[in-house]
Design a protein around this motif. Sequence first.
Motif, PDB file in Angstrom:
ATOM      1  N   ASN A 102       0.825  -1.208   0.000  1.00  0.00           N
ATOM      2  CA  ASN A 102       0.000   0.000   0.000  1.00  0.00           C
ATOM      3  C   ASN A 102       0.862   1.262   0.000  1.00  0.00           C
ATOM      4  N   HIS A 103       1.943   1.219   0.764  1.00  0.00           N
ATOM      5  CA  HIS A 103       2.848   2.373   0.849  1.00  0.00           C
ATOM      6  C   HIS A 103       3.438   2.690  -0.522  1.00  0.00           C
ATOM      7  N   LEU A 104       3.908   1.678  -1.241  1.00  0.00           N
ATOM      8  CA  LEU A 104       4.514   1.921  -2.546  1.00  0.00           C
ATOM      9  C   LEU A 104       3.469   2.294  -3.598  1.00  0.00           C
ATOM     10  N   LEU A 105       2.326   1.637  -3.587  1.00  0.00           N
ATOM     11  CA  LEU A 105       1.301   1.941  -4.594  1.00  0.00           C
ATOM     12  C   LEU A 105       0.655   3.301  -4.352  1.00  0.00           C
ATOM     13  N   ALA A 106       0.706   3.806  -3.122  1.00  0.00           N
ATOM     14  CA  ALA A 106       0.223   5.172  -2.872  1.00  0.00           C
ATOM     15  C   ALA A 106       1.115   6.175  -3.589  1.00  0.00           C
ATOM     16  N   GLY A 107       2.396   5.830  -3.744  1.00  0.00           N
ATOM     17  CA  GLY A 107       3.315   6.712  -4.448  1.00  0.00           C
ATOM     18  C   GLY A 107       3.043   6.829  -5.929  1.00  0.00           C
ATOM     19  N   VAL A 108       2.253   5.921  -6.485  1.00  0.00           N
ATOM     20  CA  VAL A 108       1.888   6.023  -7.905  1.00  0.00           C
ATOM     21  C   VAL A 108       1.132   7.326  -8.163  1.00  0.00           C
ATOM     22  N   PHE A 109       0.368   7.797  -7.161  1.00  0.00           N
ATOM     23  CA  PHE A 109      -0.393   9.034  -7.313  1.00  0.00           C
ATOM     24  C   PHE A 109       0.464  10.284  -7.074  1.00  0.00           C
ATOM     25  N   THR A 110       1.543  10.150  -6.338  1.00  0.00           N
ATOM     26  CA  THR A 110       2.328  11.331  -5.981  1.00  0.00           C
ATOM     27  C   THR A 110       3.671  11.398  -6.695  1.00  0.00           C
ATOM     28  N   LYS A 111       4.212  10.243  -7.104  1.00  0.00           N
ATOM     29  CA  LYS A 111       5.539  10.217  -7.702  1.00  0.00           C
ATOM     30  C   LYS A 111       5.605   9.401  -8.986  1.00  0.00           C
ATOM     31  N   THR A 132       0.604  10.787 -11.318  1.00  0.00           N
ATOM     32  CA  THR A 132       0.877  12.094 -10.717  1.00  0.00           C
ATOM     33  C   THR A 132      -0.091  13.149 -11.269  1.00  0.00           C
ATOM     34  N   GLY A 133      -0.670  13.917 -10.359  1.00  0.00           N
ATOM     35  CA  GLY A 133      -1.610  14.958 -10.763  1.00  0.00           C
ATOM     36  C   GLY A 133      -3.055  14.510 -10.751  1.00  0.00           C
ATOM     37  N   GLN A 134      -3.307  13.233 -10.521  1.00  0.00           N
ATOM     38  CA  GLN A 134      -4.679  12.729 -10.449  1.00  0.00           C
ATOM     39  C   GLN A 134      -4.866  12.074  -9.077  1.00  0.00           C
ATOM     40  N   ASP A 135      -5.886  12.495  -8.349  1.00  0.00           N
ATOM     41  CA  ASP A 135      -6.142  11.902  -7.039  1.00  0.00           C
ATOM     42  C   ASP A 135      -7.611  12.078  -6.686  1.00  0.00           C
ATOM     43  N   ILE A 136      -8.027  11.449  -5.583  1.00  0.00           N
ATOM     44  CA  ILE A 136      -9.435  11.495  -5.168  1.00  0.00           C
ATOM     45  C   ILE A 136      -9.604  12.251  -3.857  1.00  0.00           C
ATOM     46  N   GLY A 137      -8.586  12.969  -3.441  1.00  0.00           N
ATOM     47  CA  GLY A 137      -8.716  13.794  -2.254  1.00  0.00           C
ATOM     48  C   GLY A 137      -8.637  13.038  -0.947  1.00  0.00           C
ATOM     49  N   PRO A 172      -6.362   9.328   0.979  1.00  0.00           N
ATOM     50  CA  PRO A 172      -5.335   8.322   0.730  1.00  0.00           C
ATOM     51  C   PRO A 172      -5.847   7.205  -0.173  1.00  0.00           C
ATOM     52  N   ALA A 173      -5.075   6.906  -1.199  1.00  0.00           N
ATOM     53  CA  ALA A 173      -5.430   5.853  -2.141  1.00  0.00           C
ATOM     54  C   ALA A 173      -4.155   5.241  -2.695  1.00  0.00           C
ATOM     55  N   ALA A 174      -4.274   4.030  -3.213  1.00  0.00           N
ATOM     56  CA  ALA A 174      -3.151   3.328  -3.823  1.00  0.00           C
ATOM     57  C   ALA A 174      -3.648   2.677  -5.097  1.00  0.00           C
ATOM     58  N   GLY A 175      -2.761   2.455  -6.044  1.00  0.00           N
ATOM     59  CA  GLY A 175      -3.211   1.844  -7.287  1.00  0.00           C
ATOM     60  C   GLY A 175      -2.078   1.593  -8.247  1.00  0.00           C
ATOM     61  N   LYS A 176      -2.455   1.039  -9.397  1.00  0.00           N
ATOM     62  CA  LYS A 176      -1.459   0.705 -10.415  1.00  0.00           C
ATOM     63  C   LYS A 176      -2.070   0.839 -11.794  1.00  0.00           C
ATOM     64  N   THR A 177      -1.361   1.556 -12.671  1.00  0.00           N
ATOM     65  CA  THR A 177      -1.772   1.646 -14.070  1.00  0.00           C
ATOM     66  C   THR A 177      -1.394   0.357 -14.791  1.00  0.00           C
ATOM     67  N   GLY A 178      -2.061   0.119 -15.908  1.00  0.00           N
ATOM     68  CA  GLY A 178      -1.742  -1.059 -16.722  1.00  0.00           C
ATOM     69  C   GLY A 178      -1.910  -0.740 -18.192  1.00  0.00           C
ATOM     70  N   THR A 179      -0.799  -0.774 -18.920  1.00  0.00           N
ATOM     71  CA  THR A 179      -0.847  -0.539 -20.363  1.00  0.00           C
ATOM     72  C   THR A 179      -0.141  -1.697 -21.049  1.00  0.00           C
ATOM     73  N   ASN A 180      -0.767  -2.312 -22.024  1.00  0.00           N
ATOM     74  CA  ASN A 180      -0.214  -3.511 -22.632  1.00  0.00           C
ATOM     75  C   ASN A 180       0.678  -3.202 -23.819  1.00  0.00           C
ATOM     76  N   ASN A 181       1.539  -4.157 -24.113  1.00  0.00           N
ATOM     77  CA  ASN A 181       2.408  -4.057 -25.269  1.00  0.00           C
ATOM     78  C   ASN A 181       1.573  -3.865 -26.531  1.00  0.00           C
ATOM     79  N   GLY A 182       1.914  -2.830 -27.303  1.00  0.00           N
ATOM     80  CA  GLY A 182       1.131  -2.541 -28.506  1.00  0.00           C
ATOM     81  C   GLY A 182      -0.160  -1.828 -28.223  1.00  0.00           C
ATOM     82  N   TYR A 183      -0.379  -1.426 -26.978  1.00  0.00           N
ATOM     83  CA  TYR A 183      -1.593  -0.701 -26.580  1.00  0.00           C
ATOM     84  C   TYR A 183      -2.863  -1.473 -26.935  1.00  0.00           C
ATOM     85  N   THR A 184      -2.826  -2.792 -26.695  1.00  0.00           N
ATOM     86  CA  THR A 184      -4.018  -3.595 -26.985  1.00  0.00           C
ATOM     87  C   THR A 184      -5.128  -3.359 -25.966  1.00  0.00           C
ATOM     88  N   SER A 185      -4.765  -2.938 -24.768  1.00  0.00           N
ATOM     89  CA  SER A 185      -5.769  -2.606 -23.752  1.00  0.00           C
ATOM     90  C   SER A 185      -5.112  -1.727 -22.706  1.00  0.00           C
TER      91      SER A 185
END
Length: 777
Positions: free
Chosen positions: A587-596, A600-605, A607-620
């Motif tokens: 949770n500590h590291l994934l919270a940094g996805v929003f701040t570092k 970065t620049g997107q938040d829900i006001g 504490p939150a944690a998360g992970k982006t996912g972009t596939n090879n070739g932008y298939t999804s």
Amino acid sequence: MTSRPEVRRGPGACLRGLLACGVFGGLLAALAALPLVGTAGLTVNNVTRTLTDLPPSPRENPLPQRTVLLDRNGKRFAQFYTENRTVVTLAQVAPVMRDAIVAIEDSRFYEHAGLDIKGTLRALVTNTKAGEVRQGGSSLTQQLVKNILVENSESDTERAQARAPSVQRKITELRYALAMERKYSKAEILERYLNIAYFGAGAFGVEAAAQRFFSVPAARLTLPQAATLAGAVRTPYATDPSLDLKRRERLRERRDIVLDRMAQLSYVTPARAEAAKRRPLAIRLKPEPGGCQGSVYPYFCLYVHRELLTNPAFGPTRAERERRLARGGIVLRTTLAPKAQRAAQRAIAARVGRRDTEVAAEAMIQPGTGRIRAMAASKRYGSNGGNTANTKNGPDTTYNLAADMAHGGGQGFQAGSTFKVFTLATALAQGWRFDQGFMTPGSFVPGSGFTDCEGRKVNDPGAEIFNASGEGKGGPQSLSTGTWKSVNIFYMMLEQRVGLCPVVTTARALGIARADGTPLREVPTFTLGVNEMDPVTVAAAFAAFGARGRYCRPMAIVEIVERDGRRFKVPPSCARAIERDVADAVNHLLAGVFTKGTMTGQDIGRPAAGKTGTNNGYTSAWFAGYTPDLAAAVSVGDIRGSYRYPLTDVEIGDEYFGAVQGASLPGPIWVSSMSAALDGTRETRFHHPDMGRFGGGFTPGMKEALAREREEEGAEGADAEGRRGARGDHGRRFREEYRYRDGRGYREERRYRQERRYRGNGAHRGYRTPHWRDRPR
């Protein structure tokens, strides 16, 4: 006028009375004259035994009723039924309705013991002369028996036999009717008949008919309404008011016949009957949609429906579960939260059009319970018209885009870098620290060091892995920086070091399974998300981190109320998947996805944690994130096929994307939906990680790399500050100019932010999408 008093008689007394008056002898003569299929006829002795040696009354299975779905607030949002029926007691039926049905269907109902001798003798004589059954003379009890036999039928052949216009069937009905009169009172028989009869317009039973025809309960039916329903029973299809005006006119004629009969039998006065006949039919058809297409929340409805059919908790076999669903009559209290559902639907609808071939779907789940709070998609649930080529291109879909194939979904989309979280959790469990890492090359070939959970080497020396941004640039990366920047090569090398099988084992413990139900692909690129997933499964896995490592199977039903009022709670199915301390560190590291990192620049006001996912070739593209109170996963891909139609050079909604990545479309959908869903909910913070266990660590070359970065930033100093000031002034003017122009302000402002975000390799170099003006041509 009041209903006539009930007279309870046994069949023996009835038969003795009939014999005394000679009528029974006439009946025997008539029956003896009737030919039977496969026989020469009946003797008087045979007929006597037929009417005196009675069988038990017919088996009565529970009548099919509606299964009702309620949201977490107790409000109905869907219903299933094979027959639209709500069983009621006789006390819940207006007395005038009871009188009307008896007057028109069996005026001597309270006087006979299941056999209306006059009516039956008249019909039998007519049928004997014609050589076939042309006229009915069944008592109300005989009609009840016929309906029971039809309901008990398990095949089309049995149903055809139960309806066959034969003398043999009539005698069977008669014997069962006499047996039922011996078992039940008149009130009990009338109640059963009113609940089983079909009235037309899809309404079975008097309660459903009253609601369907007049939008009132059966207890509040008026004289004209009761006469209308009683008139519909004889020919429900020919008088169906939902079909056309001609049938409505026939129904009115039948109503007036019933009113005349009621007056003739003194159930009502002639004046009252005439007054009722002058009134219009006043049909107020109430829609009674069945199934999920008519639901306001169709995808959640579909999930519940499939859960009932596939989960052994609702029956030991699929056949038993199907029978239970067909019988219905149960109330299902579900986990659906209307507030969260509306938030998800609105966030998706604001960014993805229903006619776009690119589709977005989202699922929201409560950490610690597995309760699904929302399930939404960019397309409406239903079938598209037109030819086969357009079935996937229209505004509708029959796939539950937020769920797996077992719950009505499709094959899903590759989950991309969201899977890096399982490698991260595995590394932390094995003792890795936040600042621990290694040097990474510009590319990586998984030629050795990868073994699946069956002990097979699954190396792929023919593959070459690059970072998603495509620079081919290596350098030092730690567990922290590799996560925040979502560095592919770092995570491939990390997976190699901690072991592919341990990573797969972590994922499985967190409920990860392919959307199509096939085994997980245990390959070196597992950590890059090559397996096709659905939002419900991914959201449930991420919710486990919000619950400090406690994984709960996604659940949509919390209570079942049986037709007899018994209540059964459905408990969560949870287990510890990872240690609490490890979850806190994730949770500590994934919270940094929003701040570092990539968000970065997107938040829900909060504490939150998360992970982006972009596939090879932008298939999804994906984004999965959570708070301790709510988790959600958003997927975006092309419904026609993600490999054939990658998310590059596309226009989705009214916005152009050179390439869609996790932070550019799924991320904003997640932010909007989670902000609205959690509005008014008290903020809950994550537990602070055990820094003694996870803090610190060493990455070769990291100190030097950070020093060089600081030197580069210092050299740019004044020039960079000037550019930022100019861009800030331009940004303010741009927003003021477009914010309220034709409702486009929000979209234009977002495009302006994208223009800044993707230009060069400045503060946002973690983003993968190229500048939108540099799109391929």
